[in-house]
Design an enzyme around this catalytic site. Structure first.
Site, PDB file in Angstrom:
ATOM      1  N   GLU A 363      12.391 -18.535 -19.661  1.00 28.26           N
ATOM      2  CA  GLU A 363      13.273 -19.690 -19.850  1.00 28.26           C
ATOM      3  C   GLU A 363      12.906 -20.427 -21.144  1.00 28.26           C
ATOM      4  O   GLU A 363      13.756 -21.047 -21.777  1.00 28.26           O
ATOM      5  CB  GLU A 363      13.196 -20.642 -18.637  1.00 28.26           C
ATOM      6  CG  GLU A 363      14.374 -21.603 -18.604  1.00 28.26           C
ATOM      7  CD  GLU A 363      14.481 -22.406 -17.314  1.00 28.26           C
ATOM      8  OE1 GLU A 363      13.588 -23.222 -17.046  1.00 28.26           O
ATOM      9  OE2 GLU A 363      15.463 -22.219 -16.572  1.00 28.26           O
ATOM     10  N   HIS A 394       1.303   1.211  -5.634  1.00 28.71           N
ATOM     11  CA  HIS A 394       2.025   2.090  -4.707  1.00 28.71           C
ATOM     12  C   HIS A 394       3.534   1.986  -4.900  1.00 28.71           C
ATOM     13  O   HIS A 394       4.302   2.448  -4.059  1.00 28.71           O
ATOM     14  CB  HIS A 394       1.657   1.739  -3.262  1.00 28.71           C
ATOM     15  CG  HIS A 394       0.182   1.836  -3.020  1.00 28.71           C
ATOM     16  ND1 HIS A 394      -0.445   3.041  -2.767  1.00 28.71           N
ATOM     17  CD2 HIS A 394      -0.789   0.898  -3.063  1.00 28.71           C
ATOM     18  CE1 HIS A 394      -1.746   2.827  -2.627  1.00 28.71           C
ATOM     19  NE2 HIS A 394      -1.983   1.527  -2.815  1.00 28.71           N
ATOM     20  N   LYS A 521      26.515 -22.897 -14.155  1.00 30.08           N
ATOM     21  CA  LYS A 521      26.668 -23.938 -13.116  1.00 30.08           C
ATOM     22  C   LYS A 521      28.076 -24.526 -13.181  1.00 30.08           C
ATOM     23  O   LYS A 521      28.685 -24.817 -12.152  1.00 30.08           O
ATOM     24  CB  LYS A 521      25.656 -25.061 -13.336  1.00 30.08           C
ATOM     25  CG  LYS A 521      24.206 -24.636 -13.212  1.00 30.08           C
ATOM     26  CD  LYS A 521      23.294 -25.833 -13.502  1.00 30.08           C
ATOM     27  CE  LYS A 521      21.865 -25.412 -13.707  1.00 30.08           C
ATOM     28  NZ  LYS A 521      21.014 -26.482 -14.216  1.00 30.08           N
TER      29      LYS A 521
HETATM   30  O1  G6P Z   1      13.898 -30.209 -11.248  1.00 36.63           O
HETATM   31  P1  G6P Z   1      15.363 -30.036 -11.406  1.00 36.63           P
HETATM   32  O2  G6P Z   1      15.992 -31.069 -12.297  1.00 36.63           O
HETATM   33  O3  G6P Z   1      16.043 -29.994 -10.061  1.00 36.63           O
HETATM   34  O4  G6P Z   1      15.612 -28.669 -12.108  1.00 36.63           O
HETATM   35  C1  G6P Z   1      15.271 -27.455 -11.498  1.00 36.63           C
HETATM   36  C2  G6P Z   1      15.463 -26.293 -12.439  1.00 36.63           C
HETATM   37  O5  G6P Z   1      16.835 -26.084 -12.660  1.00 36.63           O
HETATM   38  C3  G6P Z   1      17.391 -25.840 -13.930  1.00 36.63           C
HETATM   39  O6  G6P Z   1      18.549 -25.084 -13.814  1.00 36.63           O
HETATM   40  C4  G6P Z   1      16.491 -25.300 -15.000  1.00 36.63           C
HETATM   41  O7  G6P Z   1      16.845 -24.011 -15.388  1.00 36.63           O
HETATM   42  C5  G6P Z   1      15.014 -25.315 -14.662  1.00 36.63           C
HETATM   43  O8  G6P Z   1      14.297 -25.463 -15.857  1.00 36.63           O
HETATM   44  C6  G6P Z   1      14.656 -26.418 -13.714  1.00 36.63           C
HETATM   45  O9  G6P Z   1      13.276 -26.370 -13.436  1.00 36.63           O
END
Ligand code: G6P
Length: 553
Positions: A363, A394, A521
Site C-alpha cells: 500500500e 509443504h 469504494k
Molecule cells: O482506520 P480506517 O480509517 O478505518 O482505515 C482502514 C483502512 O482502510 C483504507 O481503505 C486504507 O486502504 C487503509 O490504509 C486503512 O488502514
C-alpha cells in the site's frame, strides 16, 4: 568485477547486474569463505544476514551512491523533522513520534529534534488514557451495563486498524497478561459479516466490549460491523444510552464522528492525521496489543521501535539496517529483475507477519507516479507474500526451489525459544525446545539449499536426474531475533517501516498516501442500490450487468 566509479550510480549498477547474472551464489561463498562475516549486521536484538543476497562490496558501494544521488540523507531529515513528506495530502508522517519516550533530556533532544513538546505530551496523554482503560479491564473493574465484568473485547477495524494489532497480539501471546476473568481479545475486520457473526455467536452481550478502531471513522466495513454489534447488544440489553456508554470504546482522529456515533467521551481515544493507517499500531489503534501484553509491554514495543528510529537516523549506510534492507530490495527489484518477495517466519507466532507486511509495503510503495506527477522510471514495489515457513515448505516451496520465477525471501526466526525465562512453558520445555531446534534446522537448511542448490550437499548429488535437481541461486536474507519479545518485535517492525521509506525515496514516490484504494469504494456505492433491488442510476459494463443478473435472479 570492478566497474568505473565515475559512471553515474545507475549505470554502475546496470553493469554490475550484467556481470551478476553470470555469477552463482555458491561461487560467491567459494570466493570468500568468510562471506557471512563480511555481509552481516548485528544491531540491538537483531542479526541481519545478507550473505545469501547476490551482492558484493562493490555493488553495495554503488547502491550507497545511488541512495546519495536520491538525497536519502535529506529525506530522512525531512521525515524526522515532521515536514510534509506526504505531499498529496500535505501531511507529515510522524509515526516515529509515537515512540519517543516521555522524558526530557539530551537523548530526546538528539532523537527527536523537531518534536514539539505539546505533541509529545498529547501522545503520552493518549497512551496514559489507553493504559487506564487497559488497567481497568485487566483488574476486572470495567463493567458492562448490567454490572457484569467485561470478559471479552472485540476489536472492530480493517487494514491498518486490524492487521498491525492482530499480528503483534498474536506474536506476543506468550507474554499475555493473566487476568482474574481470563480476558480474551477477538478481531473482526471483514465487511461480509462472516467474522462478526462467528465471534458474536461465541460471546455474551453482558460481558462484551467493542473497540471501534478507525482512523477516519468513515470506513464502511468497520461501521457496518459496528452497527451489527450494536444491534446484537440492544437485542439482549435493550436500547438505551448505557449500552453505548458501557460497551464501546472508539479510536479515531475524529472526536466529532465518534461522538455522533455514540461513543462516550471518556471512551474516545484520539490519534492524529500524521499517523498513516498502516503505521498506526504504535498509537491507541494498538489497544488490543496493550490488552494482550499490558501497557508496560506495549511501552517496550515502542522502545524497540524507538531504538530502530535512532539507529536509522544515525548509522552510516553500510551499517544501517533499514537502509541495507531497502537498497538490497532495490538491487533485486530493479537490477536483478526479481519482482516478488516471500516473507517466511519460522515461528508460528508470526503467522500474520506476511499479511501485515503486504499492507505496509504494497500500500505504501505500490505506486507508478512520482512525487512530481511523472510516470516512474523504475519498477516499484515487488509483490510481497508468504506464510509461516515450516508450513509453507509443504505448500509452495516446490516453486521456490524448482519453479521458473526468481524470488527473494526473508527468513525470520528467534534464536531462543522455550528457554528458562519463558516460565510459561516450563512443563514441556524440553520437548518444545526440540521442536524449536527442528524449526531452526529447517530454516537454515532451506535458505542454504535455495542459495547453493544441490551443491549445498555433497558431490554424490551431482548425478541427480534432472527432475530432482536444485539449481539454487535464489537469494534470501535471514533476520534472527535473540528472542521474540516486545522490544525485538518493535525494532523489527520499525526496520521494515523505514525500509519502505528508503525505497520510496529511491523510486521518487510518496509512500504515505493510498489513492489507489479510493475509487473502488465509490464504485461500490453506485452498485449497492442495484443489489438492493433498486433501479440502477446507470448502465454498467456487460460483465457487471451479467453478474448482477445472476445474483438477483
Ligand atoms: O482506520 P480506517 O480509517 O478505518 O482505515 C482502514 C483502512 O482502510 C483504507 O481503505 C486504507 O486502504 C487503509 O490504509 C486503512 O488502514
Amino acid at each position: 568485477m570492478q566497474v568505473d566509479h565515475s559512471l553515474p550510480p545507475y549505470e554502475q549498477l546496470k553493469k554490475h547486474a550484467e556481470f551478476s547474472k553470470t555469477v552463482h551464489l555458491k561461487d560467491l561463498f567459494i570466493q570468500d569463505p568468510a562471506r557471512f562475516d563480511h555481509f552481516k549486521l548485528e544491531i540491538g536484538p537483531l542479526l541481519f544476514d545478507y550473505s545469501k543476497q547476490r551482492v558484493t562490496r562493490d555493488i553495495l558501494d554503488s547502491l550507497n551512491q545511488f541512495a546519495d544521488a536520491a538525497q536519502l540523507c535529506q529525506w530522512i531529515e525531512k521525515l524526522f523533522h515532521g515536514d510534509s513528506v506526504n505531499n498529496t495530502e500535505n501531511r507529515a508522517a510522524m509515526h516515529w513520534a509515537l515512540r519517543v519516550p516521555n522524558r526530557l533530556g539530551a537523548e530526546q533532544e538528539q532523537s527527536a529534534p523537531a518534536l514539539d513538546d505539546d505533541i509529545l505530551q498529547a501522545i503520552h496523554k493518549q497512551i496514559d488514557h489507553m493504559g487506564f482503560l487497559v488497567d481497568q479491564l485487566h483488574r476486572g473493574q470495567y463493567r458492562g451495563c448490567t454490572g457484569e465484568v467485561i470478559t471479552d473485547v472485540v476489536n472492530i477495524g480493517v487494514g491498518g486498524s486490524d492487521l498491525g494489532p492482530l499480528m503483534v497480539s498474536r506474536a506476543l501471546e506468550d507474554y499475555r497478561i493473566q487476568t482474574p476473568q481470563n480476558l480474551q481479545v477477538h478481531f473482526v475486520s471483514s465487511m461480509d459479516g462472516s467474522q462478526v457473526s462467528h465471534v458474536l455467536h461465541e460471546l455474551r452481550p453482558e460481558t462484551t466490549l467493542f473497540i471501534i478502531s478507525s482512523k477516519s471513522f468513515t470506513t464502511v466495513d468497520t461501521l457496518y460491523n459496528a452497527e451489527t454489534a450494536r444491534t446484537w447488544l440492544e437485542r439482549k440489553l435493550g436500547r438505551n444510552s448505557r449500552v453505548d456508554r458501557c460497551h464501546f470504546i472508539g479510536v479515531s482522529t475524529s472526536k466529532e464522528k465518534m461522538t455522533e456515533w455514540g461513543i462516550y467521551p471518556e471512551h474516545q481515544l484520539g490519534m492524529w492525521d500524521w499517523v498513516g493507517g498502516r503505521f498506526s499500531l504504535w498509537s491507541a489503534i494498538g489497544m488490543p496489543i496493550a490488552l494482550t501484553i499490558g501497557i508496560e509491554g506495549f511501552k517496550q514495543l515502542l522502545a524497540g521501535a524507538h531504538f530502530m528510529d535512532q539507529h536509522f537516523q544515525q548509522a552510516p549506510w553500510s551499517e544501517n539496517l533499514p537502509v541495507l534492507m531497502g537498497l538490497i530490495g532495490i538491487w533485486n527489484t530493479n537490477f536483478l529483475n526479481i519482482k516478488t518477495q516471500a516473507i517466511l517466519p519460522y515461528d508460528g507466532r508470526l503467522e500474520y507477519l506476511a499479511d501485515y507486511l503486504q499492507q505496509l509495503e504494497m500500500e505504501s510503495n505500490g505506486k507508478s507516479v512520482t512525487r512530481d506527477g511523472e510516470r516512474v522510471k523504475l519498477g516499484t514495489c515487488p509483490i510481497i507474500w508468504g506464510n509461516v515457513g515450516p508450513n509453507a515448505q509443504h505448500a509452495f516451496y516446490q516453486l521456490l526451489h524448482q519453479g521458473t520465477e526468481p524470488i527473494t525471501c526473508d527468513f525470520i526466526a528467534p534464536a531462543l525459544r522455550y528457554h528458562a525465562r519463558e516460565k510459561l512453558h516450563a512443563e514441556a520445555a524440553h520437548e518444545l525446545q526440540a521442536q524449536h531446534q527442528l524449526a531452526l534446522a529447517n530454516c537454515l537448511a532451506q535458505s542454504r539449499l535455495l542459495a547453493l542448490g544441490e551443491g549445498a550437499l555433497d558431490e554424490r548429488y551431482n548425478d541427480l536426474p534432472v527432475y530432482k535437481r536444485y539449481y539454487g541461486n535464489q537469494s534470501s536474507s535471514t533476520i534472527l531475533l535473540h528472542e521474540l519479545n516486545s522490544f525485538s518485535l518493535g525494532a523489527l517492525l520499525a526496520a521494515y517501516e523505514h525500509k519502505v521509506f528508503v525505497q520510496s525515496v529511491i523510486w521518487g514516490i510518496n509512500p504515505f498516501d493510498q489513492w489507489g484504494v479510493e475509487m473502488g469504494k465509490e464504485i461500490a456505492k453506485e452498485l449497492l442500490p442495484a443489489l438492493q433491488g433498486e433501479q440502477a442510476s446507470k448502465q454498467f459494463d456487460s460483465s457487471t450487468e451479467g453478474l448482477l443478473r445472476f445474483i438477483l435472479q
